[in-house]
Design an enzyme around this catalytic site. Structure first.
Site, PDB file in Angstrom:
ATOM      1  N   GLU A  48       0.853  -1.184   0.000  1.00 31.87           N
ATOM      2  CA  GLU A  48       0.000   0.000   0.000  1.00 31.87           C
ATOM      3  C   GLU A  48       0.888   1.233   0.000  1.00 31.87           C
ATOM      4  OE1 GLU A  48      -3.254   0.220   2.976  1.00 31.87           O
ATOM      5  OE2 GLU A  48      -2.384  -1.635   3.743  1.00 31.87           O
ATOM      6  N   ASP A  59      -6.288   5.939  10.756  1.00 35.62           N
ATOM      7  CA  ASP A  59      -4.907   5.674  11.139  1.00 35.62           C
ATOM      8  C   ASP A  59      -4.597   6.130  12.555  1.00 35.62           C
ATOM      9  OD1 ASP A  59      -3.933   4.524   8.675  1.00 35.62           O
ATOM     10  OD2 ASP A  59      -4.222   6.499   7.782  1.00 35.62           O
TER      11      ASP A  59
END
Length: 257
Positions: A48, A59
């Site tokens: 990614e 995140d």
């Protein structure tokens, strides 16, 4: 060969695949380049490439900080795309995916973003803040360009929701191992095993498990329960602590788990 076919072919050669994650521009593209080389040469199947965003809602603090520092250093979307093109050319054995948030894609222009990703050899997208109900155009354009639109299962997803999400997605399903954000440790308990069973029943797509997968022991526990382990925060911490050269041995140890 599309992403799903590629992964299924790889699964005939090894029981568990590896996907890694890095934030483009953190700490620099030069370090990113060396980290990717270490990953590619040690058997990573997918990477990614996160295009930094100011509010990466899925995140945790490590990746949030990486996003903020990359932006502060001046990284631009066009820099990320040019770098991704270089990596896809240099390491054709790796499936590269763009990971970002929808505001980045929207500002760039959805159709242009997907077309450009296809042109440079990307294999798909991970956009965690775009639910399938609001992503019809995205899903259609990705399909037209032969790119995978990765969808998410979470522990709170109902069986019916999982089936619908799987119908919309392609490539693989990203199974979020627990509620919350990336980077916190995930315990393999009975509820998690039951969740993985529900995930498997809902789709024939390969299952990638992320959020809290940090070491060889975590990866070993996924054998027989998932098709791909996703390592994100742990790699960023390792590079911060020991430098890019430490990535190769770390990835090799995970592949041998």
């Amino acid at each position: 060969m599309n992403l799903q076919q590629n992964l299924q072919q790889r699964l005939t050669q090894k029981p568990l695949l590896l996907m890694t994650h890095l934030v483009l521009g953190y700490p620099s593209l030069a370090v990113n380049r060396e980290v990717i080389r270490q990953m590619a040469e040690n058997g990573v199947d997918c990477i990614e490439l996160q295009i930094p965003f100011s509010e990466p809602m899925a995140d945790g603090p490590v990746i949030l900080k990486a996003n903020q520092e990359a932006l502060a250093a001046g990284i631009k979307v066009r820099d990320c795309i040019a770098f991704a093109a270089e990596m896809a050319r240099e390491f054709p054995q790796v499936n590269f995916l763009f990971m970002t948030y929808y505001n980045i894609v929207f500002r760039y222009g959805l159709a242009d973003f997907i077309q450009r990703a296809a042109e440079i050899g990307m294999k798909g997208f991970i956009i965690p803040d775009l639910p399938p109900e609001e992503g019809n155009e995205y899903l259609q354009l990705a399909k037209e360009h032969g790119l995978a639109a990765i969808m998410f299962f979470t522990p709170t997803s109902t069986d019916e929701r999982m089936t619908e999400i799987a119908r919309q997605g392609s490539g693989f399903i990203y199974c979020v191992a627990r509620k919350g954000v990336t980077g916190q440790h995930t315990e393999m308990d009975d509820s998690l095993v039951e969740y993985f069973g529900r995930c498997r029943k809902a789709t024939d797509l390969p299952l990638a498990v992320g959020f809290g997968i940090a070491n060889r022991e975590d990866v070993a526990l996924l054998h027989g329960r998932a098709d791909m382990a996703v390592i994100g925060t742990a790699t960023i911490k390792l590079v911060d602590r020991e430098g890019a050269a430490a990535v190769g041995p770390f990835i090799r140890s995970l592949a041998e788990a």
